[in-house]
Design a protein around this motif. Structure first.
Motif, PDB file in Angstrom:
ATOM      1  N   ILE A  34     -50.752 -84.133  31.762  1.00 40.16           N
ATOM      2  CA  ILE A  34     -49.774 -83.936  32.837  1.00 40.16           C
ATOM      3  C   ILE A  34     -50.381 -83.124  33.983  1.00 40.16           C
ATOM      4  O   ILE A  34     -50.206 -83.446  35.161  1.00 40.16           O
ATOM      5  N   ASP A  35     -51.112 -82.064  33.639  1.00 39.65           N
ATOM      6  CA  ASP A  35     -51.718 -81.182  34.643  1.00 39.65           C
ATOM      7  C   ASP A  35     -53.127 -80.804  34.189  1.00 39.65           C
ATOM      8  O   ASP A  35     -53.311 -79.819  33.476  1.00 39.65           O
ATOM      9  N   PRO A  36     -54.152 -81.564  34.583  1.00 36.20           N
ATOM     10  CA  PRO A  36     -55.525 -81.307  34.125  1.00 36.20           C
ATOM     11  C   PRO A  36     -56.034 -79.906  34.479  1.00 36.20           C
ATOM     12  O   PRO A  36     -56.897 -79.364  33.771  1.00 36.20           O
ATOM     13  N   ASP A  37     -55.515 -79.303  35.531  1.00 36.54           N
ATOM     14  CA  ASP A  37     -55.982 -77.971  35.925  1.00 36.54           C
ATOM     15  C   ASP A  37     -55.637 -76.901  34.893  1.00 36.54           C
ATOM     16  O   ASP A  37     -56.244 -75.829  34.864  1.00 36.54           O
ATOM     17  N   LEU A  38     -54.659 -77.178  34.031  1.00 40.58           N
ATOM     18  CA  LEU A  38     -54.288 -76.212  33.003  1.00 40.58           C
ATOM     19  C   LEU A  38     -55.441 -75.923  32.042  1.00 40.58           C
ATOM     20  O   LEU A  38     -55.526 -74.830  31.478  1.00 40.58           O
ATOM     21  N   GLU A  92     -44.331 -72.487  37.196  1.00 42.23           N
ATOM     22  CA  GLU A  92     -44.223 -73.953  37.191  1.00 42.23           C
ATOM     23  C   GLU A  92     -44.870 -74.599  35.970  1.00 42.23           C
ATOM     24  O   GLU A  92     -44.572 -75.747  35.617  1.00 42.23           O
ATOM     25  N   HIS A  93     -45.761 -73.869  35.288  1.00 44.48           N
ATOM     26  CA  HIS A  93     -46.424 -74.427  34.114  1.00 44.48           C
ATOM     27  C   HIS A  93     -45.463 -74.598  32.936  1.00 44.48           C
ATOM     28  O   HIS A  93     -45.713 -75.413  32.039  1.00 44.48           O
ATOM     29  N   VAL A  96     -44.302 -78.072  32.492  1.00 42.60           N
ATOM     30  CA  VAL A  96     -45.300 -78.924  31.836  1.00 42.60           C
ATOM     31  C   VAL A  96     -45.220 -78.752  30.320  1.00 42.60           C
ATOM     32  O   VAL A  96     -45.253 -79.723  29.553  1.00 42.60           O
TER      33      VAL A  96
END
Length: 383
Positions: A34-38, A92-93, A96
């Motif tokens: 969903i969020d690769p930066d995590l 915001e995480h 996710v």
């Protein structure tokens, strides 16, 4: 909570316990998709992270069906939310994380995932992520503070004392432990107990034993240098002294640190109760802090010190700073658990235990047999 909802959460708990590592790995895979930066927020090796995540979700699924309100669960989740700020987790995480959890639970339940089941799981996970997010957003203090190493010396080949200075206010209480990150092992957080209480000069002291296989503890003992900057997150733990009841302390190895901090703080008070500390190591020469304990006892008649070692003599590689006998300190041979328990009865004492998980469990069991009340025994979480 309705029977159907209890059944759903119980069923989910059974499913994730069949393969905890796979469950956690799937959640993180979904999150990173969903969020690769995590992914950048977490260490390269995530086995410990996955285990901790599973234990949190397992605890949530276990507690929610038991009663309404869940005040203890809410505080537990709020603490986690404040804790996770140190990783760089932003509000915001949590959206996710919520999406990943719901998707994985739907996959696990398969054909049983209907509207009623979805509502039950959605409410449980909204509580989990919502409380964590809210606590993180309203935390009164910054996520991190730092201190610089100003002195480090080795006591034995696997034990070091590290002293630091901080320009920020010291946010912990005597007897607590701190989450610590060192420059040699970025993104790896470990819990260490300060060996002195907080003071206005910003001084910190840690006693660290290099544990076999412990990447952070071994790096501290072997690689820490003057000038290193350590980062700290929240203080944890509730070890404390009530002034109206006698105290017995049992300290194994570097587990002495939080009890030492409490003793130093107690020496400043006029209402300190009679206290007996049992301080033990395998070899008598490893009892590195007997000199400090003797110094505290010399000016505080409420304190009695008993040294304990499993062996009578030291191996060739240990050079004792001072023996118990030379310091005039009572010395017993045996395990800490056996020696401390045999010195009872302890039914009227508050009991504080600090050391390895194995030592804590053994000592707690022996002290209970010796008459100590379970409600009066304190120790940090056994991990």
């Amino acid at each position: 909570m309705a029977n159907h909802s209890r059944h759903v959460l119980h069923q989910l708990r059974e499913l994730i316990n069949r393969d905890p590592d796979r469950f956690s790995a799937n959640i993180y895979t979904r999150m990173f998709a969903i969020d690769p930066d995590l992914r950048e927020l977490f260490p390269a090796v995530m086995s410990g992270q996955r285990d901790a995540f599973f234990r949190v979700i397992d605890h949530v699924l276990d507690v929610i069906p038991q009663a309404d309100g869940h005040p203890e669960l809410v505080e537990f989740l709020a603490q986690l939310g404040r804790d996770h700020r140190k990783y760089g987790v932003r509000p915001e995480h949590y959206g996710v994380i919520y999406r990943a959890l719901i998707a994985e639970f739907a996959s696990l339940l398969g054909d049983y995932w209907d509207d009623e089941t979805a509502q039950t799981v959605t409410q449980a996970m909204m509580l989990t992520t919502g409380v964590m997010r809210g606590a993180a957003e309203t935390a009164p203090f910054p996520a991190l503070w730092s201190a610089e190493v100003v002195e480090k010396f080795r006591i034995t080949r696997d034990l070091a004392v590290v002293r630091l200075l901080s320009k920020a206010p010291l946010r912990f209480a005597p007897g607590q432990y701190l989450e610590v990150q060192i420059p040699q092992r970025p993104k790896a957080w470990r819990s260490l107990s300060p060996a002195i209480p907080p003071n206005p000069r910003g001084e910190l002291e840690f006693h660290v034993r290099g544990v076999q296989g412990g990447t952070v503890s071994c790096a501290i003992v072997g690689e820490t240098r003057v000038g290193d900057v350590w980062h700290f997150a929240q203080g944890h733990g509730t070890l404390h002294i009530e002034p109206d009841r006698p105290v017995v302390m049992v300290a194994g190895g570097s587990g002495l640190a939080p009890l030492r901090a409490l003793l130093i703080e107690m020496s400043k008070r006029a209402d300190t109760p009679p206290t007996h500390i049992f301080y033990g190591m395998r070899y008598p020469g490893e009892l590195y802090d007997l000199v400090v304990l003797r110094r505290i006892a010399a000016t505080n008649p409420w304190l009695r010190v008993t040294a304990v070692s499993e062996e009578t003599t030291d191996p060739w590689w240990i050079t004792a700073v001072a023996t118990p006998e030379a310091l005039g300190i009572e010395h017993h041979i045996g395990t800490l658990a056996d020696v401390a328990a045999a010195a009872g009865p302890w039914d009227e004492h508050q009991v504080l235990i600090a050391g390895s998980a194995k030592m804590i469990e053994a000592t707690r069991r022996r002290m209970l047999i010796a008459g100590a009340r379970a409600s009066l025994i304190q120790h940090d979480p056994v991990v």
